[in-house]
Design an enzyme around this catalytic site. Structure first.
Site, PDB file in Angstrom:
ATOM      1  CB  SER A   1      -0.876   0.007   1.257  1.00 23.98           C
ATOM      2  OG  SER A   1      -1.520   1.254   1.382  1.00 23.98           O
TER       3      SER A   1
ATOM      4  CE1 TYR B   1      -4.708  -2.018   5.132  1.00 27.80           C
ATOM      5  CE2 TYR B   1      -3.740   0.129   4.662  1.00 27.80           C
ATOM      6  CZ  TYR B   1      -4.292  -1.064   4.217  1.00 27.80           C
ATOM      7  OH  TYR B   1      -4.410  -1.292   2.867  1.00 27.80           O
TER       8      TYR B   1
END
Ligand code: NAD
Length: 678
Positions: free
Chosen positions: A555, A568
Site C-alpha cells: 500500500s 494497518y
C-alpha cells in the site's frame, strides 16, 4: 440457413460425440452428401459437408464443417500422384471448396468424399480400437462381425486410406463399415439414421464381444504393494509430487499439469502388465499425438516415500529423455521437423495416479483423457488377444508429419501467461479479483483463494471453466489452510508460478482507540498471512525448479505517514519489507519478488464498502460517496485509481517484460508525492 441435411448431420455428430464410449474427445469425423442449388449456375450442385480439422463431434456446429464440391473432390482421383505424394492432396482440397468452404478440410476428407455413401462416420471408440490393435485383429473382426464389417490393415490417414475404404465398400456390398487396423472404425449408410445405427452397432457389438469373449483379468493380477493408497493419502502424496513432476515435464517448455486418479487408472497402475504394456505405447494417432509415444512409469510400489519417488523420478526422467532422443534419431530424416521436446506428457505413479501435461490446462486434461482411452484399448485388446499397436516408425511418421508440423506452425502465438499457474489470495473481491481476471485473460490458470469457498468458487466461475480457474477456501493466517490451498493448486494445475499476496482488510483508528486485537488481526492477515503464503509459494516453486513470481499488494501506506492508521500502515510496511527480504533470499531460485503500492481504490473494494470508506471519509472530512473523487483530486494526475489499474501493474510485473527486476515496488496511486520511493 441450415439445410436439413446439415441439421441432421450436426444432430447425429453431437449425439455420437456426447458418449465417450463412441469416440475420444475431438476424435473422429462425420459427413453427409447432398444437393443444393449452386448460386453461380442456378443449377443443382452435389456437396459434401464434413467435420473440419480440429473441434469435437460432441459440440460440432455448422461453422466446424468444411463444405466441398463432390465433382471436384472426385476429380482429384485422376490427378492423385500415388501414396508417396498423398500429402499434396490436402492442399488440393482447397480447390474443391464450395463458397467460402467453412472450416479447413481435415486429412480424413478423402475417406468421406470417396466412399460411395451419402453418410459416413469415422470414429475412435475404445472397443473398436481394441479390436484394431489386437494382434489377430483381422481374424477377430471376422469372428465378431462375420462379413458385415471388413478389416482394413493399418495405413496412415490420408488420400490412399480414403481410396482403400471406398474400394472395400464397393467390393463388399453387404458391409456396414470397417475396422481400420491400429486406428478406429468407419461406418456408412444411405441415410443419417442408418449410418448412426451402424456406427453404434459396430461399437456395441465390439464391446459385447470383448466382455463375453475376453479374459477376466486382462492386465494380470494385482501386484503386492501396488494397490491404490486410500484417497486422503493418495491426494496428499499427489500434491507433494505434482510440482516436482511438473518441473521435470517442463524441462523443454513450461507445461500445465492435470491429475487423474480414476478407478481405471489406479487399477492399471496396480497390475502385473503395467510396465510392459505402457512401454508399447498408445496406438490411435489421436492418442499418441497428445500422450507422446509412451508414458513415464515410476517403478516403485505405492508405499514408496515421496523422497524415494522424487529421487527415482529424476533418474527415470533422464532415461526418458535419452530414449525419446534415440527414438527421434532412429526415425528422423533430413527433412523431418526438429525434435519438439523430449519430456513425457504422461507420468504414472503406482498407488497415486496419473499426471498429464500440456501447454495449457485443456491440453493437459485431454492428454490424460486420451491415456484413459488408451488404457481401455489395451485392456480390450489384451482381453481378447495381445495388444499390438502400430509400429514405432509409423508413430514417428505421424508425430513428425509435415502436415502436423504445419498445423502447429499455424497456431497463433500464445498469450503472455499461457502455461503459468497463478494463486491470488483474497481474490473473491476488489483488487484480487481484478488481478485474477487479468491473469486469466492473459492465459494463466488461476486459483482463487479466499475466506469463503462459495465466494471463491463464484469468482472462479466468472472467469470460465475449471480449466481456467478454481476456487479454494483459505484463511491466510492459518498455516495448514495455506498449505491446503497450495495442495489444491498442485492437484488442479500441477503447481504454481505466480503468487499474489493480496488478502487483506483495514481498520483505521487513532492510536488511543486501536486495540490489541486490531493490531493482532491486521498483523496476522497482512504480515503473518503473506509470510505463510510466501513460504508455501517458495516451497512449491523451488520443488518445481521453474522460477516464479511472488507479488505483494502492499500500500501507499507502507511508506506514507498518515493519521489514524498505525496498525494497518505498520503491517503494510512489514509486507513491503518482506518484498525486499525475500527478493534477496529467493533470487537464487529464479523467484522474483515485487510489490505494488496502490492507493485510494474505492470502487469495487470490499474494504471501502465495509466501513473503512466511511472512516476514511470522516478522517478527511468528505462525504463517503465522494471519497474516490477526493482521492483523485489529491493525486498528481488527478485520476481515480480502479482495481483494473492495480491488475495492469501486476501483469506488467509478471508478463515477461520485466524479467530482470526484483525487489521493486510499483506505486499505483495516480501520483502521491509524499509516498514517492527513494
Ligand atoms: P476487498 O475487501 O475487496 O478484498 C479483500 C479480500 O481479501 C476479500 O475477498 C476478503 O475476503 C479477503 N480476505 C480477508 N482476510 C482474509 C484472510 N485472512 N484470508 C484470506 N482472504 C482474506 O479489498 P481490496 O481493496 O481489494 O484490497 C485488497 C488488498 O489491497 C488488501 O491487501 C489491501 O490492503 C490492499 N490495498 C487496497 C487499497 C485500496 O485502496 N482498496 C489500497 C492499498 C492497498
Amino acid at each position: 440457413m441450415t439445410s436439413e441435411t446439415v441439421a441432421a448431420l450436426l444432430a447425429r455428430s453431437n449425439r455420437l460425440g456426447a458418449d465417450p464410449r463412441n469416440t475420444n474427445y475431438a476424435g473422429g469425423n462425420t459427413s453427409a452428401k447432398g444437393t443444393e442449388i449452386d448460386p453461380v449456375t442456378g443449377g443443382p450442385v452435389e456437396l459434401l459437408w464434413v467435420k473440419g480439422s480440429g473441434g469435437d463431434l460432441g459440440t460440432l456446429k455448422e461453422s466446424g464443417l468444411a463444405v466441398l464440391r463432390l465433382d471436384r473432390l472426385h476429380g482429384l482421383v485422376d490427378v492423385y500422384p500415388g501414396v508417396e505424394r498423398e500429402d499434396e492432396m490436402v492442399a488440393a482440397f482447397d480447390y474443391c471448396l464450395h463458397g467460402r468452404g467453412g472450416a479447413a478440410p481435415s486429412i480424413d476428407t478423402a475417406m468421406h468424399g470417396l466412399v460411395d455413401a451419402a453418410h459416413v462416420d469415422h470414429l475412435h471408440p475404445d472397443s473398436g480400437i481394441a479390436l484394431a490393435t489386437a494382434a489377430d485383429g483381422e481374424a477377430l473382426t471376422k469372428e465378431c462381425f462375420g462379413d458385415k464389417v471388413v478389416w482394413i490393415p493399418w495405413r496412415r490417414p490420408g488420400f490412399q486410406l480414403g481410396l482403400d475404404i471406398a474400394a472395400v465398400k464397393e467390393a463388399h456390398p453387404q458391409a456396414i463399415g470397417c475396422i481400420l487396423g491400429g486406428h478406429g472404425i468407419t461406418a456408412w449408410g444411405a441415410t443419417a439414421e442408418e449410418c448412426e445405427a451402424r456406427s453404434l452397432e459396430i461399437i456395441r457389438t465390439a464391446e459385447k464381444f470383448i466382455a463375453t469373449r475376453g479374459a477376466a483379468e486382462p492386465f494380470g493380477a494385482v501386484v503386492d504393494g501396488f494397490s491404490p493408497l486410500p484417497e486422503n493419502q493418495r491426494h496428499a502424496k499427489a500434491a507433494a509430487l505434482a510440482p516436482v513432476i511438473r518441473g521435470l515435464a517442463s524441462t523443454d517448455k513450461p507445461q500445465v499439469g492435470h491429475y487423474t486418479d480414476s478407478d481405471v487408472v489406479l487399477d492399471f497402475l496396480s497390475r502385473e502388465k503395467l510396465a510392459p504394456l505402457a512401454a508399447l505405447g498408445t496406438s490411435c494417432p489421436d492418442h499418441f499425438l497428445r500422450t507422446k509415444v509412451r508414458p513415464l512409469v515410476v517403478d516403485l510400489p505405492s508405499t514408496a516415500s515421496v523422497e524415494e519417488i522424487v529421487a527415482r523420478l529424476s533418474e527415470l526422467h533422464a532415461e526418458y529423455r535419452e530414449e525419446y532422443q534415440a527414438y527421434y534419431d532412429r526415425h528422423a530424416t533430413p527433412d523431418s521437423p526438429a525434435l519438439r521436446g523430449a519430456d513425457p506428457a504422461i507420468v504414472l505413479v503406482p498407488g497415486v495416479g496419473m499426471f498429464s501435461f500440456g501447454a495449457n490446462k485443456q491440453t493437459a486434461r485431454v492428454a490424460g483423457e486420451f491415456y484413459v482411452n488408451a488404457i481401455n484399448v489395451m485392456r480390450g485388446a489384451e482381453a481378447i488377444s495381445t495388444y499390438a499397436p502400430i509400429a514405432e516408425s509409423e508413430k514417428f511418421r505421424i508425430e513428425y508429419w509435415a502436415l502436423e508440423e504445419a498445423k502447429l506452425q499455424r497456431m497463433p502465438k500464445p498469450k503472455a501467461l499461457v502455461g503459468r499457474v497463478a494463486l491470488v489470495t483474497g481474490a473473491a473481491s476488489g483488487i484480487g479479483k481484478a488481478i485474477a481476471a487479468r491473469f486469466a485473460a492473459e492465459g494463466a490458470c488461476v486459483v482463487i483463494a479466499d475466506l469463503d469457498l462459495e465466494k471463491a468458487n463464484a469468482a472462479a466461475a466468472e472467469l470460465g471453466s475449471s480449466d481456467v480457474a478454481v476456487g479454494v477456501a483459505a484463511n491466510v493466517t492459518d498455516a495448514a489452510g495455506v498449505k491446503a490451498a497450495f495442495d489444491a493448486a498442485a492437484l488442479a494445475f500441477g503447481g504454481v508460478d505466480l503468487v499474489v499476496n493480496n488478502a487483506g482488510l483495514s481498520i483505521s483508528k487513532p492510536l488511543a482507540d486501536t486495540t490489541e486485537a486490531d493490531w493482532d488481526l491486521l498483523h496476522d492477515v497482512l504480515a503473518k498471512g503473506s509470510f505463510l503464503v510466501s513460504k508455501e509459494a517458495a516451497r512449491v516453486m523451488t520443488a518445481q525448479k521453474m522460477g516464479g513470481d511472488i507479488l505483494y499488494i502492499s500500500s501507499k501506506n507502507s511508506v506514507f505517514a498518515g493519521p489514524n492508521n498505525v496498525a494497518y500502515s505498520a503491517a503494510k510496511a512489514d509486507q513491503a519489507h518482506q518484498v525486499r527480504l525475500l527478493a534477496a533470499e529467493l533470487g537464487e531460485h529464479g523467484i522474483r519478488v515485487n510489490g505494488i503500492n496502490p492507493d485510494g481504490v474505492v470502487r469495487g473494494s470490499g474494504i471501502f464498502a465495509g466501513g473503512w470508506g466511511a472512516s476514511r471519509a470522516a478522517v478527511y472530512g468528505v462525504p463517503e460517496e465522494d471519497l474516490g473523487k477526493f482521492y483523485a483530486q489529491r493525486t498528481l494526475l488527478k485520476r481515480e485509481v480502479l482495481p483494473d489499474h492495480v491488475a495492469n501493474a501486476a501483469f506488467a510485473l509478471v508478463g515477461g517484460e520485466l524479467t530482470h527486476t526484483t525487489g521493486l515496488h510499483v506505486p499505483v496511486d495516480a501520483g502521491v508525492a509524499a509516498a514517492f520511493l527513494r
